[in-house]
Design a protein around this motif. Structure first.
Motif, PDB file in Angstrom:
ATOM      1  N   LYS A   1       0.781  -1.183  -0.010  1.00 54.91           N
ATOM      2  CA  LYS A   1      -0.054   0.052   0.081  1.00 54.91           C
ATOM      3  C   LYS A   1       0.821   1.342  -0.049  1.00 54.91           C
ATOM      4  O   LYS A   1       2.137   1.394   0.383  1.00 54.91           O
ATOM      5  N   PRO A   2       0.293   2.419  -0.189  1.00 49.96           N
ATOM      6  CA  PRO A   2       1.000   3.877  -0.284  1.00 49.96           C
ATOM      7  C   PRO A   2       1.732   3.865   1.209  1.00 49.96           C
ATOM      8  O   PRO A   2       1.031   3.435   2.089  1.00 49.96           O
ATOM      9  N   SER A   3       3.024   4.268   1.020  1.00 50.99           N
ATOM     10  CA  SER A   3       3.647   4.380   2.534  1.00 50.99           C
ATOM     11  C   SER A   3       2.905   5.431   3.390  1.00 50.99           C
ATOM     12  O   SER A   3       3.144   5.242   4.434  1.00 50.99           O
ATOM     13  N   LEU A   4       2.523   6.601   2.813  1.00 51.85           N
ATOM     14  CA  LEU A   4       2.075   7.673   3.659  1.00 51.85           C
ATOM     15  C   LEU A   4       3.259   8.259   4.500  1.00 51.85           C
ATOM     16  O   LEU A   4       3.462   9.705   4.115  1.00 51.85           O
ATOM     17  N   TYR A   5       3.982   7.690   5.029  1.00 54.64           N
ATOM     18  CA  TYR A   5       5.145   8.271   6.102  1.00 54.64           C
ATOM     19  C   TYR A   5       6.415   8.419   5.249  1.00 54.64           C
ATOM     20  O   TYR A   5       6.608   7.584   4.330  1.00 54.64           O
ATOM     21  N   CYS A   6       6.884   9.563   5.299  1.00 53.74           N
ATOM     22  CA  CYS A   6       8.595   9.907   4.836  1.00 53.74           C
ATOM     23  C   CYS A   6       9.415   8.628   4.976  1.00 53.74           C
ATOM     24  O   CYS A   6       9.817   8.098   3.825  1.00 53.74           O
ATOM     25  N   SER A   7       9.648   8.241   6.219  1.00 51.43           N
ATOM     26  CA  SER A   7      10.680   7.122   6.434  1.00 51.43           C
ATOM     27  C   SER A   7      10.265   5.770   6.015  1.00 51.43           C
ATOM     28  O   SER A   7      11.036   4.929   5.502  1.00 51.43           O
ATOM     29  N   GLN A   8       9.051   5.748   6.060  1.00 53.06           N
ATOM     30  CA  GLN A   8       8.222   4.336   5.610  1.00 53.06           C
ATOM     31  C   GLN A   8       8.484   4.207   4.123  1.00 53.06           C
ATOM     32  O   GLN A   8       8.690   3.250   3.511  1.00 53.06           O
ATOM     33  N   GLU A   9       8.250   5.280   3.312  1.00 59.81           N
ATOM     34  CA  GLU A   9       8.592   5.374   1.740  1.00 59.81           C
ATOM     35  C   GLU A   9       9.789   4.784   1.630  1.00 59.81           C
ATOM     36  O   GLU A   9      10.117   3.976   0.678  1.00 59.81           O
ATOM     37  N   ALA A  10      11.102   5.071   2.311  1.00 59.79           N
ATOM     38  CA  ALA A  10      12.238   4.729   2.070  1.00 59.79           C
ATOM     39  C   ALA A  10      12.390   3.280   2.221  1.00 59.79           C
ATOM     40  O   ALA A  10      12.895   2.413   1.594  1.00 59.79           O
ATOM     41  N   PHE A  11      11.677   2.709   3.542  1.00 56.58           N
ATOM     42  CA  PHE A  11      11.739   1.265   3.833  1.00 56.58           C
ATOM     43  C   PHE A  11      10.672   0.569   2.720  1.00 56.58           C
ATOM     44  O   PHE A  11      11.356  -0.518   2.153  1.00 56.58           O
ATOM     45  N   HIS A  12       9.815   0.931   2.248  1.00 63.01           N
ATOM     46  CA  HIS A  12       9.077   0.367   0.969  1.00 63.01           C
ATOM     47  C   HIS A  12       9.982   0.346  -0.186  1.00 63.01           C
ATOM     48  O   HIS A  12       9.685  -0.637  -1.067  1.00 63.01           O
ATOM     49  N   ARG A  13      11.230   1.152  -0.251  1.00 62.93           N
ATOM     50  CA  ARG A  13      11.983   1.012  -1.568  1.00 62.93           C
ATOM     51  C   ARG A  13      12.988   0.134  -0.854  1.00 62.93           C
ATOM     52  O   ARG A  13      14.270   0.109  -1.578  1.00 62.93           O
ATOM     53  N   ASN A  14      13.043  -0.741   0.167  1.00 63.47           N
ATOM     54  CA  ASN A  14      14.141  -1.554   0.584  1.00 63.47           C
ATOM     55  C   ASN A  14      15.291  -0.901   0.962  1.00 63.47           C
ATOM     56  O   ASN A  14      16.573  -1.382   0.837  1.00 63.47           O
ATOM     57  N   ILE A  15      15.084   0.346   1.349  1.00 63.38           N
ATOM     58  CA  ILE A  15      16.305   1.255   2.144  1.00 63.38           C
ATOM     59  C   ILE A  15      16.271   1.208   3.664  1.00 63.38           C
ATOM     60  O   ILE A  15      15.120   1.660   4.035  1.00 63.38           O
ATOM     61  N   PRO A  16      17.326   1.014   4.176  1.00 62.17           N
ATOM     62  CA  PRO A  16      17.141   1.025   5.640  1.00 62.17           C
ATOM     63  C   PRO A  16      16.874   2.412   6.479  1.00 62.17           C
ATOM     64  O   PRO A  16      17.389   3.216   5.933  1.00 62.17           O
ATOM     65  N   ALA A  17      15.893   2.307   7.250  1.00 63.34           N
ATOM     66  CA  ALA A  17      15.289   3.797   7.602  1.00 63.34           C
ATOM     67  C   ALA A  17      15.191   3.498   8.973  1.00 63.34           C
ATOM     68  O   ALA A  17      14.605   2.668   9.481  1.00 63.34           O
ATOM     69  N   VAL A  18      15.318   4.789   9.412  1.00 62.46           N
ATOM     70  CA  VAL A  18      15.342   5.194  11.005  1.00 62.46           C
ATOM     71  C   VAL A  18      14.527   6.442  11.002  1.00 62.46           C
ATOM     72  O   VAL A  18      14.900   7.383  10.586  1.00 62.46           O
ATOM     73  N   ASP A  19      13.682   6.620  12.217  1.00 59.77           N
ATOM     74  CA  ASP A  19      12.945   7.727  12.608  1.00 59.77           C
ATOM     75  C   ASP A  19      13.755   8.283  13.889  1.00 59.77           C
ATOM     76  O   ASP A  19      13.967   7.435  14.840  1.00 59.77           O
TER      77      ASP A  19
END
Length: 352
Positions: free
Chosen positions: A210-228
């Motif tokens: 589904k659409p990420s909605l959140y900024c950092s979650q968009e990175a994770f959806h793209r298989n990019i390690p992400a931290v808030d």
């Protein structure tokens, strides 16, 4: 002339030995060992703004770290931290590249607007991955996705407690069985930053579709390690909180081998994998003597809500054992709003 020619040859050999080339950003080449400022324009044809971004391109090859501050323009410590990073990061000592968004939501910052962009009244952190043709907030999200997130190997989104939010500092990483490598690297990033508490954002495979909605979650959806990062409270521009954020980012840069920082064994944070949210059933005044960081037990009385004439409408009790991560820190409350978010300690989770 001969000396100049020899010097140029020497500099060329030195440059080639590092293997570092220029970094292309927004149709501009950023040379090794330099930083460059950008003001990326955003317009929907009616209203206009810009996104201030600094690119630090190191002297040696390495990963690209994307960092965003000011997704919410009233969350000041991360914005101040970005200003400090702009002065403290030395691109000559850097391996790799940092794309630092100084303030993602300039309209909200200048208008002192909590949560939303005052131009279209939309929450930027509910708008990702954005739209190329949409409202100005959706366009901002699209540009941040295309220009920063999509170009990053690692990603950090920095937040704080907005105007009405009392909050205790923590960071968080995304985790999903569907993306094990990004999950592990995200965990390593979070634990290296030195926060006392780290939260696990568990993401199901279905949610990833589904659409990420959140900024950092968009990175994770793209298989990019992400931290808030969450550090700061009630919209207060605290320098102490800004310093905590800066220290965390430098610890991360050492962990990623992007700066020659001697690694120390980071203190082990308390990891919180389960949270519960308490919401209001009423509109009126919220009264409490609790604050973020307090430890509470299931069923404990934590406050009450009255109408506009002082009549009690409901008592608020704790939904689980744990610690208050963030909560409403001002009297106004609306039906359906989050009153507080409680993180369960590992020992409490084991009892369930």
């Amino acid at each position: 002339m001969r000396f100049l020619a020899i010097l140029l040859i020497f500099l060329s050999i030195c440059w080639q030995s590092t293997g570092q080339q220029s970094f292309s950003f927004h149709k501009t080449e950023v040379e090794p060992s330099t930083k460059k400022h950008f003001k990326i324009p955003v317009t929907d044809g009616k209203d206009s703004t810009f996104i201030p971004i600094t690119v630090f391109h190191g002297s040696k090859p390495g990963p690209v770290l994307g960092i965003t501050a000011g997704i919410h323009g009233y969350e000041y410590p991360p914005i101040l931290a970005a200003q400090h990073l702009n002065q403290k990061v030395d691109p000559q000592s850097l391996s790799g590249t940092i794309i630092l968004v100084q303030i993602a939501n300039v309209p909200a910052f200048l208008d002192r607007s909590p949560f939303v962009n005052p131009i279209d009244n939309k929450n930027l952190n509910r708008s990702f991955p954005g739209k190329k043709e949409g409202s100005i907030t959706e366009k901002m999200a699209h540009i941040l996705t295309r220009e920063i997130i999509a170009k990053s190997n690692f990603f950090v989104d920095m937040h704080a407690g907005d105007a009405p939010e009392d909050l205790r500092p923590y960071n968080a990483w995304y985790q999903s069985d569907a993306l094990p490598e990004a999950s592990i690297k995200g965990q390593e990033m979070a634990l290296a930053m030195g926060f006392d508490y780290s939260i696990v954002f568990n993401i199901s495979k279905e949610r990833l579709e589904k659409p990420s909605l959140y900024c950092s979650q968009e990175a994770f959806h793209r298989n990019i390690p992400a931290v808030d990062i969450e550090c700061g409270r009630l919209g207060i521009p605290g320098e102490e909180e800004a310093d905590i954020i800066v220290q965390g980012i430098f610890s991360l840069l050492g962990h990623l081998d992007m700066l020659p920082i001697t690694r120390t064994t980071a203190k082990k944070p308390v990891i919180i994998a389960k949270r519960s949210t308490t919401k209001s059933k009423s509109t009126g005044f919220f009264y409490t003597d609790k604050k973020a960081g307090d430890t509470i037990t299931t069923g404990e009385h934590i406050g009450y809500i009255t109408d506009f004439f002082g009549k009690k409408l409901e008592d608020i009790t704790a939904s689980q054992d744990g610690m208050i991560l963030y909560m409403i820190g001002t009297p106004p409350i609306n039906t359906g709003e989050t009153i507080m978010n409680i993180g369960a300690f590992p020992s409490a989770m084991n009892k369930k």
